[in-house]
Design a protein around this motif. Sequence first.
Motif, short mmCIF file in Angstrom:
data_model
loop_
_atom_site.label_atom_id
_atom_site.label_comp_id
_atom_site.label_asym_id
_atom_site.label_seq_id
_atom_site.Cartn_x
_atom_site.Cartn_y
_atom_site.Cartn_z
N MET A 1 0.84 -1.16 0.00
CA MET A 1 0.00 0.00 0.00
C MET A 1 0.88 1.23 0.00
SD MET A 1 -1.79 2.61 1.88
CE MET A 1 -1.10 2.43 3.46
N GLU A 2 0.52 2.20 -0.79
CA GLU A 2 1.25 3.46 -0.84
C GLU A 2 0.25 4.61 -0.83
OE1 GLU A 2 4.21 5.90 -3.85
OE2 GLU A 2 3.94 3.75 -4.12
N ARG A 14 4.23 4.22 3.05
CA ARG A 14 4.29 3.03 2.21
C ARG A 14 4.42 1.81 3.10
NH1 ARG A 14 6.57 2.38 -3.20
NH2 ARG A 14 6.49 0.17 -3.56
N VAL A 90 -3.03 6.94 -4.26
CA VAL A 90 -3.21 5.75 -3.44
C VAL A 90 -3.02 4.52 -4.30
CG1 VAL A 90 -4.78 4.48 -1.93
CG2 VAL A 90 -4.82 6.97 -1.94
N PHE A 92 -2.90 0.36 -3.90
CA PHE A 92 -3.16 -0.72 -2.96
C PHE A 92 -2.26 -1.92 -3.15
CE2 PHE A 92 -7.09 1.71 -2.79
CZ PHE A 92 -7.23 1.83 -1.42
N CYS A 93 -1.84 -2.18 -4.36
CA CYS A 93 -0.98 -3.34 -4.63
C CYS A 93 0.18 -2.93 -5.51
CB CYS A 93 -1.78 -4.45 -5.32
SG CYS A 93 -3.13 -5.08 -4.32
#
Length: 94
Positions: A1-2, A14, A90, A92-93
């Motif tokens: 996640m970032e 992160r 954002v 997520f992966c």
Amino acid sequence: MEFSPTGGCSRGIRCSADINGQCPNQLRVPGGCNNPCTTFRSDEYCCNSGNCGPTNFSRFFKERYRDAYSYPKDDASSTFTCPGGTNYRVVFCP
């Protein structure tokens, strides 16, 4: 996640750790990893009295995700703000 600002702020967060895959057995729930306060409902983990410190569970999260604010009196490296109106990216992966 970032979670990264796209301008106006120099710091983002992160996490590349597999929190769900490494979750302690006591915190496992279907589909993820619960927090200790929700699981145990005790002052040690919820810090309702304001007199609390790190626990083994807060250390678990902090070791894997250094930017995490893992308990109410966590260190200053986990708290920061960006100016109002900051836009974020954002992922997520990553």
